[in-house]
Write a protein that holds these residues in place. Structure first.
Motif, PDB file in Angstrom:
ATOM      1  N   ILE A 191      -8.238   2.836  -8.727  1.00 61.53           N
ATOM      2  CA  ILE A 191      -7.473   1.777  -9.513  1.00 61.53           C
ATOM      3  C   ILE A 191      -8.270   0.398  -9.695  1.00 61.53           C
ATOM      4  CG2 ILE A 191      -5.418   0.640  -9.197  1.00 61.53           C
ATOM      5  CD1 ILE A 191      -4.385   3.028  -7.823  1.00 61.53           C
ATOM      6  N   ASP A 192      -8.743   0.051  -8.534  1.00 59.46           N
ATOM      7  CA  ASP A 192      -9.626  -0.993  -8.494  1.00 59.46           C
ATOM      8  C   ASP A 192     -10.747  -1.062  -7.496  1.00 59.46           C
ATOM      9  OD1 ASP A 192     -10.570  -3.634  -8.648  1.00 59.46           O
ATOM     10  OD2 ASP A 192      -8.645  -4.703  -8.264  1.00 59.46           O
ATOM     11  N   PRO A 193     -11.998  -0.684  -8.156  1.00 63.97           N
ATOM     12  CA  PRO A 193     -13.077  -0.525  -7.134  1.00 63.97           C
ATOM     13  C   PRO A 193     -13.365  -1.467  -6.497  1.00 63.97           C
ATOM     14  CG  PRO A 193     -13.495   0.726  -9.277  1.00 63.97           C
ATOM     15  CD  PRO A 193     -12.186  -0.292  -9.552  1.00 63.97           C
ATOM     16  N   SER A 194     -13.306  -2.658  -7.159  1.00 60.87           N
ATOM     17  CA  SER A 194     -13.565  -4.197  -6.241  1.00 60.87           C
ATOM     18  C   SER A 194     -12.925  -4.285  -5.112  1.00 60.87           C
ATOM     19  CB  SER A 194     -13.486  -5.225  -7.157  1.00 60.87           C
ATOM     20  OG  SER A 194     -12.111  -5.551  -7.406  1.00 60.87           O
ATOM     21  N   VAL A 195     -11.632  -3.634  -4.656  1.00 62.41           N
ATOM     22  CA  VAL A 195     -10.898  -3.958  -3.652  1.00 62.41           C
ATOM     23  C   VAL A 195     -11.289  -2.918  -2.575  1.00 62.41           C
ATOM     24  CG1 VAL A 195      -8.475  -3.515  -2.623  1.00 62.41           C
ATOM     25  CG2 VAL A 195      -8.824  -4.479  -4.793  1.00 62.41           C
ATOM     26  N   ASP A 196     -11.727  -3.711  -1.301  1.00 65.44           N
ATOM     27  CA  ASP A 196     -12.260  -2.904  -0.272  1.00 65.44           C
ATOM     28  C   ASP A 196     -10.874  -2.237   0.590  1.00 65.44           C
ATOM     29  OD1 ASP A 196     -13.982  -1.747   1.611  1.00 65.44           O
ATOM     30  OD2 ASP A 196     -13.801  -3.536   3.011  1.00 65.44           O
ATOM     31  N   ILE A 197     -10.854  -1.171   0.738  1.00 62.50           N
ATOM     32  CA  ILE A 197      -9.745  -0.366   1.314  1.00 62.50           C
ATOM     33  C   ILE A 197     -10.079   0.395   2.512  1.00 62.50           C
ATOM     34  CG2 ILE A 197      -7.715   1.279   1.120  1.00 62.50           C
ATOM     35  CD1 ILE A 197      -8.119   0.930  -2.088  1.00 62.50           C
ATOM     36  N   LEU A 205       0.556  -1.362  -0.026  1.00 62.96           N
ATOM     37  CA  LEU A 205      -0.100   0.183   0.059  1.00 62.96           C
ATOM     38  C   LEU A 205       0.875   1.375   0.165  1.00 62.96           C
ATOM     39  CD1 LEU A 205      -2.702   1.165  -0.059  1.00 62.96           C
ATOM     40  CD2 LEU A 205      -2.640   0.948   2.464  1.00 62.96           C
ATOM     41  N   ALA A 206       2.076   1.218   0.712  1.00 63.28           N
ATOM     42  CA  ALA A 206       2.679   2.366   0.656  1.00 63.28           C
ATOM     43  C   ALA A 206       3.320   2.796  -0.670  1.00 63.28           C
ATOM     44  CB  ALA A 206       4.030   2.306   1.602  1.00 63.28           C
ATOM     45  N   ALA A 207       3.530   1.791  -1.617  1.00 63.21           N
ATOM     46  CA  ALA A 207       4.065   1.942  -2.944  1.00 63.21           C
ATOM     47  C   ALA A 207       2.980   2.820  -3.519  1.00 63.21           C
ATOM     48  CB  ALA A 207       4.794   0.853  -3.400  1.00 63.21           C
ATOM     49  N   THR A 208       1.852   1.989  -3.532  1.00 61.35           N
ATOM     50  CA  THR A 208       0.570   2.604  -4.106  1.00 61.35           C
ATOM     51  C   THR A 208       0.334   3.975  -3.751  1.00 61.35           C
ATOM     52  OG1 THR A 208      -0.094   0.306  -4.480  1.00 61.35           O
ATOM     53  CG2 THR A 208      -1.715   1.974  -4.808  1.00 61.35           C
ATOM     54  N   VAL A 209       0.181   4.364  -2.463  1.00 60.09           N
ATOM     55  CA  VAL A 209       0.080   5.666  -2.073  1.00 60.09           C
ATOM     56  C   VAL A 209       0.997   6.686  -2.616  1.00 60.09           C
ATOM     57  CG1 VAL A 209      -0.028   7.165   0.112  1.00 60.09           C
ATOM     58  CG2 VAL A 209      -1.292   4.860  -0.203  1.00 60.09           C
TER      59      VAL A 209
END
Length: 88
Positions: A56-62, A32-36
């Motif tokens: 980026i991917d609405p199916s992923v619950d963040i 997550l740090a890399a994506t942030v």
């Protein structure tokens, strides 16, 4: 608002963020740090960072708390700056 410290340069290699500072410091970002880091190509607050990640991917619950933690970890690593905007 969160923003990248402009002195750090980066490259993405196999999903990892490799950061280098002119003074010789290096950081490797994963998960997550890399994506942030990647979505902070423009300054943003916590809510905007979360929205960018979800786009980026609405199916992923963040979990918003996880994003806040990642931002704090990046700031503690010295690669982000956090500015509080005043209402004035």
């Amino acid at each position: 608002m969160w923003k990248r410290d402009p002195e750090w340069v980066h490259r993405t290699v196999f999903g990892q963020g490799l950061l280098a500072h002119p003074d010789g410091r290096h950081r490797t970002l994963q998960g997550l740090a890399a994506t942030v880091w990647m979505v902070l190509d423009e300054p943003a607050d916590d809510t905007a960072v979360l929205a960018r990640l979800r786009s980026i991917d609405p199916s992923v619950d963040i979990d918003p708390a996880t994003v806040t933690d990642a931002l704090k970890i990046l700031a503690d690593a010295g690669v982000l700056a956090h500015t509080v905007l005043s209402d004035a």
